[in-house]
Design an enzyme around this catalytic site. Structure first.
Site, PDB file in Angstrom:
ATOM      1  N   GLY B 418      26.410  21.923  16.573  1.00 32.92           N
ATOM      2  CA  GLY B 418      25.915  22.845  16.409  1.00 32.92           C
ATOM      3  C   GLY B 418      24.672  23.379  17.646  1.00 32.92           C
ATOM      4  N   THR B 439      37.932  36.452  36.183  1.00 34.14           N
ATOM      5  CA  THR B 439      38.551  37.782  36.877  1.00 34.14           C
ATOM      6  C   THR B 439      37.758  38.207  37.869  1.00 34.14           C
ATOM      7  OG1 THR B 439      37.492  38.731  34.377  1.00 34.14           O
ATOM      8  CG2 THR B 439      40.257  38.303  34.213  1.00 34.14           C
ATOM      9  N   GLU B 441      36.059  38.709  41.866  1.00 36.81           N
ATOM     10  CA  GLU B 441      36.924  38.457  43.592  1.00 36.81           C
ATOM     11  C   GLU B 441      38.870  38.227  42.721  1.00 36.81           C
ATOM     12  OE1 GLU B 441      35.131  37.652  45.580  1.00 36.81           O
ATOM     13  OE2 GLU B 441      33.535  38.853  44.814  1.00 36.81           O
ATOM     14  N   ASP B 443      41.901  38.650  39.750  1.00 35.70           N
ATOM     15  CA  ASP B 443      42.330  38.793  38.990  1.00 35.70           C
ATOM     16  C   ASP B 443      43.278  36.579  38.925  1.00 35.70           C
ATOM     17  OD1 ASP B 443      43.105  38.667  35.207  1.00 35.70           O
ATOM     18  OD2 ASP B 443      44.287  38.126  36.623  1.00 35.70           O
TER      19      ASP B 443
END
Lengths: 666, 666
Positions: B418, B439, B441, B443
């Site tokens: 937590g 994703t 520059e 994918d």
């Protein structure tokens, strides 16, 4: 080139099996909605009505958003949907299963709303209901169900989250004043991460070590007022804000500490233990650890709900990503003058469709869990073993469902590229809000250890007081055969043998699409891993190693065995649900989805199956090819499969993604 | 119990190998810092100086934070650290390698600052430098290096991100006025997700289809003013804000569209192609696709930087999680009166230490990449093949490094429970900010396809114009043997044979801790997968299947092959770096880290190795045991291993996690 040439020529790509598939979406939604279709339909309307909360999570300040979420909760409470699980005499719906189904469906919407509901009605309300007695019910339930009295569930401390038995807060009975005195004994004993605490709760259910006449009786729960009617913090109570979190910022998590806070004797939630006026402690459950675990058993509802919410969040993500994948085109592939739809790429199918299949599997497993929980908590099933099985199933399903949610949302975000990064497309909130699901209401790793402990001790109540260390000592104290006979393992093994007599002879004759083959593989893995754990634990202790060290070394094996157990339960739920359906197109489609789930699961763990002589390398490769073929077969109905989840359009947002190709021409 | 009993008795747990390990942290930091230790030290000071930005990301409004990030960039620009990669005559440092190392180290700090730097100096500045000629350098470089002129890199469009060749923006030469006219032709051709566009950029490098005299010449870049000195948007330009994002909200991403915007002819960045006054288009590179890929080659620097930033972000997460795991205790295990440290649990070691090892591996691979990039872009290496290898290596390393970052940060968050969910502990920003790295520059999936394409065509410049479809046709047009001979595959194979002559005979004699064994395994996998891809592509087309369909079916295999190639490069970098070190403790430790990386990688893909006859089930299990043993062996130095990353304490934040056990007593 010898090595390359020597390699076997792979078989031709398998063709899609069977006839083209077609889906009747409303019928499929009915199957998914199960026995609580009506409740779910009501909640869907409620979600659509409050859909603007999703945007407000971005536009309002944190303070404003917290107030807004509180208001929504109160509105929902007024609609009656929040009190479904409470007794009718206090204004509840007296249907626990329906309350879980409602909560699950709420998981399509804003998750701060969901979690704040969970805190108020599940944790706080559940503690009053299940740990308290009539006096507490009369005093609190009607108001809390209506949202007039907001409360919190003060269990976790800064120093102890998973190991609740070691909490540091103390409640000392003072016979002179007939009161309990609540004290935060050290900084690490501060209650922490408590939802509703920073702002809205007027009372707290506080878990503390009960001290009566100098004797400690373990952790018990007491109702402690923390704020007055005007919302001012009461004397002796100190509350601070946990501050900004990764997500769920509509929930006011905070820290609470107590310095000599006095509550009357009847503040003790005394369903399982009482203290009399003369300072006598008594409980029907003599063994203190067993008493503790019985009280903790009320957490089962929270865990069931978190898992359910994770599944719903995954459904939202998949609905967006699959629809977008069906609309969005990029690069020419099968045609020179039109770009290819993303979902026509094999890799895109492979990344999304097995997740869709697994979401179906978990949905059906969740339905079984909800029904079991309903039976146990409604008193329809009353035996101790069923309750322990339920606790184990809830813990395990929660772990698998929440890890699945994290993974699925991430994959869906990436599958939507840069657009997935814009907050309007929901992945931002889905990722941030669900992230904590894997560790709250029980850390997933710890929950799987709980599952393993149950399996290795056959849920015997005598052993319920054992922590992991005790489990090691217990297992080590028996002969391995005795362990296996005592455990759930041998029951499984019989089933594997019945179904698949040839399983010991190496390669199977059964087709890779036969559900009995899938089940036999899952059962074999579970049985074998559990046996292996017992053996390793025993050998370690026999060799004189410190039991803690033995546990540490075998821990990944323990967790793997627990996971295999839950995987088997999930697959069984799916297979059984499909087999209940009448023959027809719907059943055919779900059969293919079930096959995809089973085979992609086996594929993911194919190394284990090969290592243990259950898969030849040829068959392993055949399974991978079959997964590809099933993806291609289901591709035409992919959009239908997610449409059947029935996520209201209003909560999907994602205007550009879901209208791709209509407003844009790319 | 026959099945259980029939199972082989597993071997005893392997003991930790070798003598106890010890780490000289400053020495190890020197090894990691490599040739740019001084630059990195300067950046660490700069980060500590600006550490308050991390908190401001939470406390300031989005508008205020964007301004703050801009101010920080300008301050850094004034320090000279931003201009390291530019020519000295414009005020730059004339050291490209140093500029990459500086950027990588900046990745320890706030990532909005990093990405905005990347946009300004890497993308915008890099385009002016590499695509422009002296006239453009004289006009812009000095001001942009100082941060006086802010610009953006307007390539991606709403409809085309990965498939840049299909962009919809058009620049038409108007001979009458000697100007180019820039037009956004459709809604999908709107420039989108453009960093610096929504607020701060005064000019844009716009990628558009060049139209001269009615003839299209493919995508070219032009410098287009979009705002005046007062920051007002210029006529014909329309800019809107991309709105709230998952992270990186200090960067002002926006959409830009153009309606008849006129720029002088010399706005064309004309290093690779020019248009004369009389409307004659000319280029040294005749093949339009090759020209396009040459221009796109400038993206290599951005990709190198994103991968580097991902590695740094992973280092931050691991530093926090490992230190916390070493301090935090939960549950009694080896002792009845003291709880166990999390990192003494086998499962906790297993979840964190292989990630530490892989982070080391990627660091060294990144160092090789930086050095290659330096050589190519500084003109030290001038051949075409080296440039193509560099592009491939940059693309592949970026993919692996950013996926590693996503996974590592997630695992570290969960390992902090937590507490990891609270924003003050950095995981919130790390997760949200790095998420888009996988994703943007390029994918990652598309980048790996690029790598595969290079391998299958041996980076032959003749085939550089082929997209995936062309690649299929190219491969299909040759005999498989020819493909294999033409490709990089056969070179590899020779090395595998030299090193491991027995590799074809089933079980190896080589010990599982021999780096030559690890390398041979990685090389075999790469070679075999590439051969398999070639074979499947060819067979598919030969059977008359549509080449696009063939590609779709083989796509996961294509990506796996590319990944195996990059994995091999990464391992080689690590092994070579270790072998360069003098004999001694440091080398011993790094050897163990390298073993852990190699073996946990083989373990993760052990199914493939078993399927392809390179691992028996016995050896596969032995490797898993060895991974556990290496984790135990490295456990005592785990904190040292992350300390050596040299993340400044100021940017770690996480006050409670990193002082656990000092202020708290839990």
């Amino acid at each position: 080139m010898a090595t390359v040439d020597a390699v076997e020529t792979p078989a031709a790509e398998p063709d899609e099996d069977g006839p083209p598939v077609h889906v009747d979406v409303p019928e499929l939604t009915k199957v998914l909605d199960g026995p609580y279709a009506e409740v779910r339909a009501d909640v869907r309307k409620e979600l659509a009505r409050h859909a603007e909360v999703l945007e407000q999570a971005e536009t309002l300040s944190r303070d404003e958003f917290r107030e807004r979420v509180k208001d929504v909760i109160v509105e929902i409470a007024e609609s009656g949907q929040a009190g479904l699980g409470f007794p009718a005499e206090y204004g509840g719906g007296a249907d626990i299963g329906a309350s879980i189904a409602a909560f699950e469906t709420m998981g399509f919407g804003d998750l701060s709303v969901l979690v704040k509901m969970g805190v108020q009605f599940g944790l706080f309300g559940g503690a009053i209901l299940h740990l308290g007695t009539k006096r507490h019910h009369d005093r609190y339930l009607a108001d809390l169900i209506k949202g007039k009295l907001l409360g919190c569930f003060a269990m976790t401390e800064t120093g102890h989250g998973s190991n609740v038995q070691a909490l540091g807060t103390v409640a000392t009975y003072d016979q002179g004043s007939d009161e309990f005195v609540i004290d935060t004994t050290t900084a690490a004993a501060t209650k922490d991460y408590i939802g509703n605490a920073a702002r809205h709760a007027r009372v707290a259910v506080v878990f503390a070590q009960l001290d009566v006449g100098g004797e400690r009786h373990g952790v018990h729960a007491l109702v402690v007022p923390i704020r007055d009617e005007q919302g001012e913090v009461l004397p002796g109570v100190e509350i601070s804000d946990d501050g900004l979190k990764m997500g769920l910022n509509g929930v006011d998590n905070g820290r609470i500490s107590f310095q000599g806070v006095r509550v009357p004797r009847d503040a003790l939630l005394d369903r399982f233990a009482t203290v009399s006026e003369d300072g006598t402690y008594s409980s029907e459950i003599e063994n203190p650890s067993r008493r503790f675990f019985t009280m903790l058993g009320t957490l089962v509802q929270g865990r069931t709900c978190v898992g359910a919410a994770g599944i719903s969040a995954a459904k939202v993500a998949l609905t967006i990503a699959v629809e977008y994948g069906d609309r969005r085109r990029q690069f020419e592939a099968t045609s020179d003058d039109e770009e290819e739809r993303l979902l026509d790429y094999g890799q895109h199918q492979r990344r999304l469709l097995p997740l869709v299949a697994r979401t179906y599997a978990l949905s059906f497993a969740q339905e079984v869990l909800t029904s079991r929980l309903h039976d146990v908590f409604s008193g329809i099933t009353t035996d101790e073993v069923s309750r322990r099985h339920l606790e184990s199933r809830a813990a395990g399903t929660k772990a698998l469902a929440t890890w699945h949610a994290t993974r699925t949302i991430q994959e869906c975000r990436e599958a939507c590229g840069g657009a997935g990064y814009l907050a309007v497309n929901r992945f931002t909130a889905l990722k941030a809000d669900t992230d904590v699901f894997t560790t709250f209401e029980g850390d997933n790793t710890v929950l799987l250890q709980l599952v393993a402990k149950g399996l290795l001790t056959d849920y015997a109540s005598d052993f319920s007081d054992l922590d992991q260390l005790g489990m090691v000592r217990f297992v080590a104290g028996l002969a391995v055969d005795t362990v296996l006979e005592k455990t759930a393992v041998h029951k499984l093994l019989e089933r594997v043998k019945d179904v698949l007599p040839g399983i010991e002879g190496g390669e199977q004759d059964t087709g890779v699409l036969d559900p009995e083959y899938h089940l036999a593989m899952f059962r074999f893995r579970e049985e074998h891993q559990l046996g292996g754990v017992a053996r390793r634990l025993k050998r370690g202790v026999d060799s004189g190693m410190n039991p803690g060290e033995v546990f540490s070394r075998v821990q990944d094996h323990v967790i793997a065995a627990a996971r295999s157990h839950v995987e088997r339960l999930v697959l069984e739920a799916f297979v059984e649900r499909v087999q209940e359906l009448p023959e027809g197109e719907l059943r055919d489609v779900l059969n293919a989805v079930c096959d995809l789930h089973a085979l992609s699961s086996i594929e993911a763990d194919r190394a284990w199956f090969m290592e243990h002589g259950r898969l030849s390398s040829q068959r392993s490769k055949a399974i991978s090819r079959e997964v590809g073929a099933l993806c291609r077969r289901l591709r035409p109905v992919a959009v239908d499969l997610v449409a059947a989840f029935g996520v209201p359009r209003q909560v999907l947002r994602s205007p550009d993604l879901l209208s791709w190709g209509e407003n844009t021409d790319g």
